[in-house]
Structure formats: structure tokens, C-alpha cells
Design a protein around this motif. Structure first.
Motif, PDB file in Angstrom:
ATOM      1  N   GLY A 154      20.306  38.590  41.677  1.00  0.00           N
ATOM      2  CA  GLY A 154      21.093  38.389  40.477  1.00  0.00           C
ATOM      3  C   GLY A 154      21.201  36.960  40.028  1.00  0.00           C
ATOM      4  N   SER A 155      20.438  36.015  40.617  1.00  0.00           N
ATOM      5  CA  SER A 155      20.613  34.607  40.277  1.00  0.00           C
ATOM      6  C   SER A 155      20.230  34.319  38.829  1.00  0.00           C
ATOM      7  CB  SER A 155      19.799  33.733  41.227  1.00  0.00           C
ATOM      8  OG  SER A 155      18.426  34.024  41.143  1.00  0.00           O
ATOM      9  N   LEU A 156      19.174  34.951  38.310  1.00  0.00           N
ATOM     10  CA  LEU A 156      18.816  34.763  36.907  1.00  0.00           C
ATOM     11  C   LEU A 156      19.928  35.283  36.022  1.00  0.00           C
ATOM     12  CD1 LEU A 156      16.902  34.116  34.569  1.00  0.00           C
ATOM     13  CD2 LEU A 156      15.835  36.351  34.921  1.00  0.00           C
ATOM     14  N   PHE A 157      20.425  36.487  36.330  1.00  0.00           N
ATOM     15  CA  PHE A 157      21.509  37.072  35.551  1.00  0.00           C
ATOM     16  C   PHE A 157      22.751  36.191  35.638  1.00  0.00           C
ATOM     17  CE2 PHE A 157      25.006  40.141  34.981  1.00  0.00           C
ATOM     18  CZ  PHE A 157      24.638  40.707  33.763  1.00  0.00           C
ATOM     19  N   ALA A 158      23.033  35.669  36.833  1.00  0.00           N
ATOM     20  CA  ALA A 158      24.210  34.817  37.010  1.00  0.00           C
ATOM     21  C   ALA A 158      24.104  33.554  36.167  1.00  0.00           C
ATOM     22  CB  ALA A 158      24.379  34.465  38.483  1.00  0.00           C
ATOM     23  N   SER A 159      22.910  32.982  36.093  1.00  0.00           N
ATOM     24  CA  SER A 159      22.747  31.775  35.278  1.00  0.00           C
ATOM     25  C   SER A 159      22.961  32.077  33.802  1.00  0.00           C
ATOM     26  CB  SER A 159      21.354  31.176  35.497  1.00  0.00           C
ATOM     27  OG  SER A 159      20.347  32.010  34.963  1.00  0.00           O
ATOM     28  N   SER A 212      25.995  30.745  31.161  1.00  0.00           N
ATOM     29  CA  SER A 212      25.740  30.117  29.859  1.00  0.00           C
ATOM     30  C   SER A 212      26.650  30.674  28.766  1.00  0.00           C
ATOM     31  CB  SER A 212      24.274  30.309  29.464  1.00  0.00           C
ATOM     32  OG  SER A 212      23.991  31.670  29.213  1.00  0.00           O
ATOM     33  N   HIS A 213      27.316  31.784  29.028  1.00  0.00           N
ATOM     34  CA  HIS A 213      28.245  32.374  28.049  1.00  0.00           C
ATOM     35  C   HIS A 213      29.666  32.381  28.611  1.00  0.00           C
ATOM     36  CE1 HIS A 213      25.104  33.834  25.287  1.00  0.00           C
ATOM     37  NE2 HIS A 213      24.409  34.064  26.371  1.00  0.00           N
ATOM     38  N   TRP A 214      30.014  31.350  29.375  1.00  0.00           N
ATOM     39  CA  TRP A 214      31.286  31.324  30.078  1.00  0.00           C
ATOM     40  C   TRP A 214      32.483  31.284  29.132  1.00  0.00           C
ATOM     41  CZ3 TRP A 214      34.802  27.386  29.547  1.00  0.00           C
ATOM     42  CH2 TRP A 214      34.332  26.192  28.983  1.00  0.00           C
ATOM     43  N   ARG A 215      32.320  30.705  27.929  1.00  0.00           N
ATOM     44  CA  ARG A 215      33.470  30.613  27.023  1.00  0.00           C
ATOM     45  C   ARG A 215      33.925  32.002  26.577  1.00  0.00           C
ATOM     46  NH1 ARG A 215      30.371  26.139  25.751  1.00  0.00           N
ATOM     47  NH2 ARG A 215      31.484  24.134  25.793  1.00  0.00           N
ATOM     48  N   ARG A 216      32.957  32.834  26.175  1.00  0.00           N
ATOM     49  CA  ARG A 216      33.316  34.192  25.779  1.00  0.00           C
ATOM     50  C   ARG A 216      33.907  34.967  26.948  1.00  0.00           C
ATOM     51  NH1 ARG A 216      28.081  36.252  22.282  1.00  0.00           N
ATOM     52  NH2 ARG A 216      28.591  35.235  20.299  1.00  0.00           N
ATOM     53  N   LEU A 217      33.311  34.791  28.111  1.00  0.00           N
ATOM     54  CA  LEU A 217      33.796  35.503  29.271  1.00  0.00           C
ATOM     55  C   LEU A 217      35.174  35.006  29.689  1.00  0.00           C
ATOM     56  CD1 LEU A 217      30.466  35.697  31.293  1.00  0.00           C
ATOM     57  CD2 LEU A 217      31.675  37.585  30.203  1.00  0.00           C
ATOM     58  N   ALA A 218      35.400  33.695  29.565  1.00  0.00           N
ATOM     59  CA  ALA A 218      36.725  33.156  29.880  1.00  0.00           C
ATOM     60  C   ALA A 218      37.774  33.731  28.931  1.00  0.00           C
ATOM     61  CB  ALA A 218      36.701  31.626  29.797  1.00  0.00           C
ATOM     62  N   LEU A 219      37.405  33.835  27.633  1.00  0.00           N
ATOM     63  CA  LEU A 219      38.326  34.441  26.665  1.00  0.00           C
ATOM     64  C   LEU A 219      38.608  35.892  27.041  1.00  0.00           C
ATOM     65  CD1 LEU A 219      39.887  34.511  23.995  1.00  0.00           C
ATOM     66  CD2 LEU A 219      37.718  35.035  22.833  1.00  0.00           C
ATOM     67  N   GLN A 233      26.391  41.775  25.727  1.00  0.00           N
ATOM     68  CA  GLN A 233      25.179  42.007  24.934  1.00  0.00           C
ATOM     69  C   GLN A 233      24.395  40.713  24.725  1.00  0.00           C
ATOM     70  OE1 GLN A 233      24.091  45.085  24.373  1.00  0.00           O
ATOM     71  NE2 GLN A 233      25.919  45.540  25.588  1.00  0.00           N
ATOM     72  N   ALA A 234      25.100  39.587  24.607  1.00  0.00           N
ATOM     73  CA  ALA A 234      24.403  38.296  24.490  1.00  0.00           C
ATOM     74  C   ALA A 234      23.637  37.985  25.775  1.00  0.00           C
ATOM     75  CB  ALA A 234      25.403  37.186  24.178  1.00  0.00           C
ATOM     76  N   VAL A 235      24.255  38.275  26.918  1.00  0.00           N
ATOM     77  CA  VAL A 235      23.583  38.032  28.207  1.00  0.00           C
ATOM     78  C   VAL A 235      22.336  38.908  28.323  1.00  0.00           C
ATOM     79  CG1 VAL A 235      23.786  38.362  30.701  1.00  0.00           C
ATOM     80  CG2 VAL A 235      25.603  37.202  29.452  1.00  0.00           C
ATOM     81  N   VAL A 236      22.457  40.198  27.965  1.00  0.00           N
ATOM     82  CA  VAL A 236      21.315  41.103  28.054  1.00  0.00           C
ATOM     83  C   VAL A 236      20.208  40.669  27.102  1.00  0.00           C
ATOM     84  CG1 VAL A 236      20.552  43.467  27.623  1.00  0.00           C
ATOM     85  CG2 VAL A 236      22.661  43.059  28.886  1.00  0.00           C
ATOM     86  N   ALA A 237      20.586  40.253  25.880  1.00  0.00           N
ATOM     87  CA  ALA A 237      19.576  39.788  24.922  1.00  0.00           C
ATOM     88  C   ALA A 237      18.849  38.556  25.454  1.00  0.00           C
ATOM     89  CB  ALA A 237      20.237  39.483  23.577  1.00  0.00           C
ATOM     90  N   ASP A 238      19.609  37.602  26.020  1.00  0.00           N
ATOM     91  CA  ASP A 238      18.986  36.411  26.602  1.00  0.00           C
ATOM     92  C   ASP A 238      18.101  36.777  27.787  1.00  0.00           C
ATOM     93  OD1 ASP A 238      20.275  34.929  24.731  1.00  0.00           O
ATOM     94  OD2 ASP A 238      21.770  34.055  26.081  1.00  0.00           O
ATOM     95  N   LEU A 239      18.550  37.751  28.583  1.00  0.00           N
ATOM     96  CA  LEU A 239      17.765  38.190  29.730  1.00  0.00           C
ATOM     97  C   LEU A 239      16.429  38.768  29.279  1.00  0.00           C
ATOM     98  CD1 LEU A 239      17.527  38.808  32.768  1.00  0.00           C
ATOM     99  CD2 LEU A 239      18.716  40.966  32.324  1.00  0.00           C
ATOM    100  N   ARG A 240      16.460  39.614  28.260  1.00  0.00           N
ATOM    101  CA  ARG A 240      15.222  40.190  27.742  1.00  0.00           C
ATOM    102  C   ARG A 240      14.298  39.093  27.210  1.00  0.00           C
ATOM    103  NH1 ARG A 240      18.460  45.140  24.916  1.00  0.00           N
ATOM    104  NH2 ARG A 240      17.999  46.741  26.475  1.00  0.00           N
ATOM    105  N   ALA A 241      14.875  38.157  26.464  1.00  0.00           N
ATOM    106  CA  ALA A 241      14.057  37.081  25.898  1.00  0.00           C
ATOM    107  C   ALA A 241      13.457  36.212  26.998  1.00  0.00           C
ATOM    108  CB  ALA A 241      14.902  36.228  24.942  1.00  0.00           C
ATOM    109  N   ARG A 242      14.253  35.911  28.032  1.00  0.00           N
ATOM    110  CA  ARG A 242      13.744  35.041  29.094  1.00  0.00           C
ATOM    111  C   ARG A 242      12.657  35.732  29.914  1.00  0.00           C
ATOM    112  NH1 ARG A 242      17.688  31.304  32.658  1.00  0.00           N
ATOM    113  NH2 ARG A 242      18.376  30.888  30.510  1.00  0.00           N
ATOM    114  N   LEU A 243      12.845  37.034  30.190  1.00  0.00           N
ATOM    115  CA  LEU A 243      11.806  37.762  30.916  1.00  0.00           C
ATOM    116  C   LEU A 243      10.520  37.833  30.097  1.00  0.00           C
ATOM    117  CD1 LEU A 243      13.829  40.709  32.494  1.00  0.00           C
ATOM    118  CD2 LEU A 243      12.824  38.759  33.679  1.00  0.00           C
TER     119      LEU A 243
END
Length: 546
Positions: free
Chosen positions: A4-9, A13-20, A80-90
Motif C-alpha cells: 500500500g505504499s503507493l496508495f499511502a503516498s 497528497s490529499h491530506w487537507r481534504r482528509l483532515a477536513l 475519488q481523487a486518490v483513485v483517479a491519481d492512482l489510475r493516472a500514475r499506474l
């Protein structure tokens, strides 16, 4: 790379939304606990409520609802932003990966990760917000219970810890089952590729067809059995979780028999514990999905780690000549290492030249190294030794990607695109003329640079690929067994009309062929055997290389 290290990174990167989301979820959980406290307070007062009690209750309820909605929205947006970034990065890693790495991994392992595994994480993202709020609510509820009675809370936590340990053991066993089932899904995906890609062969070979179907049924049954067993373990664990609530209530009743606590304490415990059944069951029923997500993350990390090393300088490649120039191979060599499946193979060293406006045919038996030579020439493989020299300049890591842009290639395992490259300046009229020339005008239409279909016979698909090669106007065109799927008439057209037309444009033409009837249409023939050039023949001046 850890699981999960890629997913964790990406999450980081979206910590502000997650913090909210966490803050809003915490506020919602606190509001819920406060509302339950107010209910307990009302019961303790025998519902003789002070002024403003109801108004305060409704205000807290409104804030709790708003915070819950805000947490849901923020978590879903971040997920959804994390999943979109994950798809783009892969996708970026696969695009930048060296061809040997892609070939070694295989489509049957890559596609399930990109489709099934990433989609599973996307599905979990939708339930992440309510799951997180449930978890925060449980934590807040236990903090409230400790505030009511530390001693009674300790007894309750002890019972829950024992039950939690049993659930953990069951969960670990179920995880092993999900891992095993996931491997079965890879085999099933490969079998599906076989029955779709080999449909014609299976139609005419009933024993193989029936064997593959039996194998599919066995794999499906294995997946069903393993998943069923793993889910059953989770169901039993969830039932244990529900039973724990009543076990805790039993502890509460026993405690009341031997301890003189304030009745408000017992009512507070009862209200909180009964309320917690909902959040706890939501957490427990989400455990299979969470566990599967952990497995998918390991698969994604495995894929990401495999392709983590991009080709050197792939994104910053320097320019190479766009016009036809001579390409020379200077001592070029490449080797496949030996594996469990067979011995290794070594190509070269090779010293060859390819001049503009000439047709070079490369011939030889299967396994002689023709396709490996082409992949080296195209820059798809990095040579172990030697150099490729273009116009007097050696190709290196900084220029390899730009060097590839000199080529159009139709390989044996080519991919057929349904549109020409946008912005190439190719009009539909020119494309239609090529379709007619290649006898595809009645099969395929074109509009805005896009072909109406690619659902054609193998030979017709190769003709459509030839149109791409023609209009791309690259200085070098490579054909790997292009005529193998053409009828005799069109083989004649290819060698006597199409190749000469491309040659007249000054292009360098390299053709792998077994069709000796048309060897005389070439300017030069290179014969290969066991990874070495055994003969080069200039049709004007034959010469042999020892």
C-alpha cells in the motif's frame, strides 16, 4: 516497497481534504455521543426537562447532521481523487516502463490489476466516510463510558478485547483465503482470454475446447469454495461481534448486582452499548471489503514496484533527425538469460547498415533472431553491447526515445488504433484514398480521422495498420511478416506496388519475410541463423560474410 505504499503516498497528497473529513467526522461523532448523553440525562430526570433542553438537543442534532454530511462529501471527494491519481500514475508507469519489463509481466497479470483491483479500491472509497465516522463514534463512545465509570469500562473492555482477539484470528484465516481466491481470479482471467482469443481454434478442436471449459469450471468452483469459506469465517466473526454486545450487557447486569453505581451510569452504558451495535456491525460487515482492499493494494504495489524504474531519460529525450538518414549497427549484441523454461539466447554482435530509399529483407528460420533484431533496431530493447549510430551520432539514453520516433512498425503482435494521430494534417479524403488502394473502401469508412471499425480479418487489419504507417510519414518503416495473412494477389501488390511507392518517398524499408518468391524485389537480403548474420546479399553484388 511495502504493501500500500503507493496508495499511502497518494493519500498523503490529499491530506487537507482528509483532515477536513476527519475533523467533520469527529464533530459528528462527538455530537452523536452528546445527543445520547442528553437522552440519558433526560431519563435520569424522569423527563422533567429544564428550559431550552429540547432546543439545545435540536441544535446539536442539526450540527451533527451537517458535520456528517460534510465528512461524507470530503471523504468521497478525497477518495475519488486518490483513485483517479492512482489510475493516472499506474498508466504513466506502464507507458514509461521498458518493453522487456512489460513482456515479462504479461497482459494477463497487468489488466486485472488495472481493472479489478483499482475498481475494488474505488468501491471502498464510497463507504470510507461512514466507516470512518463509525470508527470515530465507537472511540468517542468508549471515552464517554470511561468518563461515566472507569472500573466498569475496564470490565467491558476486557470482554471486548477477548472477543476482538478471536475475531482477529478468524480474520487472518479469511485473509489467506482471499489471497488464494485472487490467484484463482488471475487464472480465470487468462482462461477467458484463451476462449475469446482462440475461439476459432477451439471451434475446430472439440477435445481442447471441452478441456478448457472443464478447467474453467474447476477454477470457478475453487474461487467459489475459497471465497465462500472466507466469507463464512467473516460472518461467524461478525455474529460473534453482535453476541459480544449482549455479553457486555450481561457483564453490566452482573456488575449492578455487586456494585452500587449511580443508576444514570447503568442507563448511560445501556444506551451507548445498544446504540453501538449499529456502528460496530457496520465496521464488522466492512471487514471483508477492507481485507480485500489490502490484498488489492499489495497487487497494485507489486505492479507499481515492477514498473517503478522508467526508461532512462524517457521524459527528457533529445531530438533526432526527422529526415531519412543512414542507421548503422556497430557491434550490437543482446542476450536473453536462461530460465527454467529453456536455455538463453544471444543475438550478435551485429554490424549492419540501413540506408534511405532501400528495401532490406531479413530472412531466416523461426528463432533465428529476426524479431529480436527488429526490437533492438526500434530501440525497444536496450543493447547489452555495441551502438546504434544515426547520421554519425550514437543513440544513448538521452536520445533513445526520440530515435524511436523515426520509425513506423507493424510487428506480429501489433496493436491497431482506430484513429490517425490528431494534428497530423491528414484529411479524410487522403485516408479514403488509402482505404480504396488497400481494398478496404467497402469495409471501412472514415470521419474526422477515425475509422468506423477495426473488426476485420487479420489480413485486413494489417492493411489498416499499413495506412497508419503510411500517413505517419516516419522515415523508417518496419514490416514483421506483414504478408503472412494476405492473399496471394495482395502479396503481389505489396511487393510490386506498395513497397516501391514507399521507397520512392525516400523511406528506409525493413521487411521480415519468408516469401522467397519476392526476394528479388529487395535491394538487399540479410540472412540470419542462431542470432547471427550468416549472409548478406546485395542483389547487384552478392557477397558472403563468414
Amino acid at each position: 516497497m511495502t504493501s500500500g505504499s503507493l496508495f499511502a503516498s497518494l493519500v498523503a497528497s490529499h491530506w487537507r481534504r482528509l483532515a477536513l473529513a476527519v475533523l467533520a467526522g469527529g464533530l459528528s461523532a462527538a455530537g452523536t455521543i452528546l445527543l445520547l448523553h442528553r437522552v440519558n440525562d433526560a431519563i435520569a430526570r424522569d423527563f422533567v426537562l429544564p428550559a431550552g433542553f429540547v432546543a439545545g438537543f435540536l441544535a446539536i442534532a442539526a450540527v451533527t447532521f451537517a458535520a456528517r454530511a460534510a465528512s461524507d462529501l470530503a471523504t468521497n471527494a478525497a477518495g475519488q481523487a486518490v483513485v483517479a491519481d492512482l489510475r493516472a500514475r499506474l498508466a504513466r508507469r506502464i507507458i514509461d516502463a521498458p518493453v522487456p519489463a512489460l513482456e515479462g509481466w504479461g497482459r494477463n497479470r497487468i489488466l486485472p490489476v488495472l481493472n479489478h483491483d483499482v475498481d475494488m479500491i474505488s468501491d471502498v472509497a464510497f463507504v470510507a466516510a461512514p466507516l470512518a465516522i463509525s470508527a470515530i463514534t465507537v472511540i468517542g463512545a468508549f471515552a464517554y463510558l470511561i468518563w461515566l465509570s472507569p472500573a466498569l469500562s475496564a470490565a467491558v473492555i476486557l470482554v471486548l478485547a477477548a472477543g476482538g482477539w478471536l475475531q482477529y484470528r478468524a480474520r487472518r484465516r479469511a485473509v489467506r483465503g482471499f489471497d488464494e481466491a485472487r490467484e484463482g481470479e488471475d487464472r480465470l482471467h487468462a482462461a477467458y482470454a484463451t476462449i475469446t482469443g482462440g475461439a476459432k481454434e477451439l471451434k475446430i478442436y472439440k477435445p481442447r475446447r471441452e478441456k478448457i471449459y472443464r478447467d474453467i469450471l474447476v477454477t470457478i468452483a475453487d474461487i467459489r469454495r475459497i471465497n465462500g469459506r472466507a466469507i463464512a469465517i467473516f460472518v461467524i466473526a461478525n455474529a460473534l461481534g453482535s453476541a459480544l454486545v449482549f455479553a457486555v450487557i450481561g457483564v453490566l447486569l452482573a456488575w449492578a448486582a455487586f456494585s452500587a453505581e449511580d443508576p444514570a451510569v447503568y442507563s448511560g452504558f445501556l444506551i451507548l452499548l445498544l446504540f453501538l451495535r449499529g456502528p460496530v456491525e457496520q465496521i464488522m460487515t466492512s471487514m471483508p471489503a477492507i481485507t480485500r482492499m489490502q490484498i488489492e493494494l499489495r497487487r497494485i504495489d507489486e505492479l507499481s514496484g515492477r514498473f517503478a524504474t522508467a526508461e532512462p531519460a524517457a521524459a527528457t529525450s533529445a531530438a533526432m533527425p526527422a529526415e531519412p538518414v543512414e542507421i548503422r549497427l556497430d557491434g550490437l549484441a543482446f542476450a536473453f538469460p536462461a530460465t527454467e523454461d529453456g536455455p538463453g539466447f544471444r543475438l550478435g554482435p551485429l554490424d549492419l547498415g540501413f540506408a534511405p530509399g532501400r528495401i532490406t529483407m531479413i530472412v531466416g528460420d523461426n528463432g533465428s533472431g529476426k524479431t529480436t533484431l527488429i526490437k533492438l533496431l526500434l530501440g525497444l530493447y536496450r543493447p547489452d553491447a555495441g551502438r546504434i549510430i544515426v547520421g554519425g551520432r550514437a543513440v544513448d539514453d538521452a536520445t533513445r526515445d526520440a530515435y524511436r520516433q523515426m520509425f513506423s512498425a507493424i510487428l506480429t503482435d501489433y496493436h491497431l488504433f482506430d484513429e490517425v494521430m490528431p494534428g497530423a494534417g491528414i484529411g479524410d479524403d487522403e485516408l479514403s484514398a488509402h482505404l480504396d488502394r488497400l481494398r478496404l473502401g467497402t469495409k471501412v469508412d472514415v470521419a474526422n480521422g477515425r475509422f468506423s471499425t477495426t473488426d476485420l480479418s487479420t489480413g485486413q487489419r494489417k492493411r489498416l495498420a499499413l495506412i497508419h504507417a503510411w500517413v505517419d510519414r516516419r522515415p523508417v518503416v518496419v514490416f514483421d511478416e506483414w504478408t503472412a495473412d494476405q492473399d496471394p494477389g495482395f502479396r503481389h501488390v505489396f511487393h510490386t506496388e506498395l513497397l516501391p511507392a514507399l521507397k520512392a518517398e525516400g523511406r528506409t524499408l525493413i521487411v521480415i519475410s519468408h516469401d522467397d518468391r519476392y526476394f528479388d524485389t529487395a535491394d538487399r537480403i540479410i540472412r540470419m541463423k542462431d542470432g547471427r548474420v550468416t549472409e548478406t546479399v546485395d542483389l547487384a553484388t552478392p557477397r558472403r560474410d563468414g
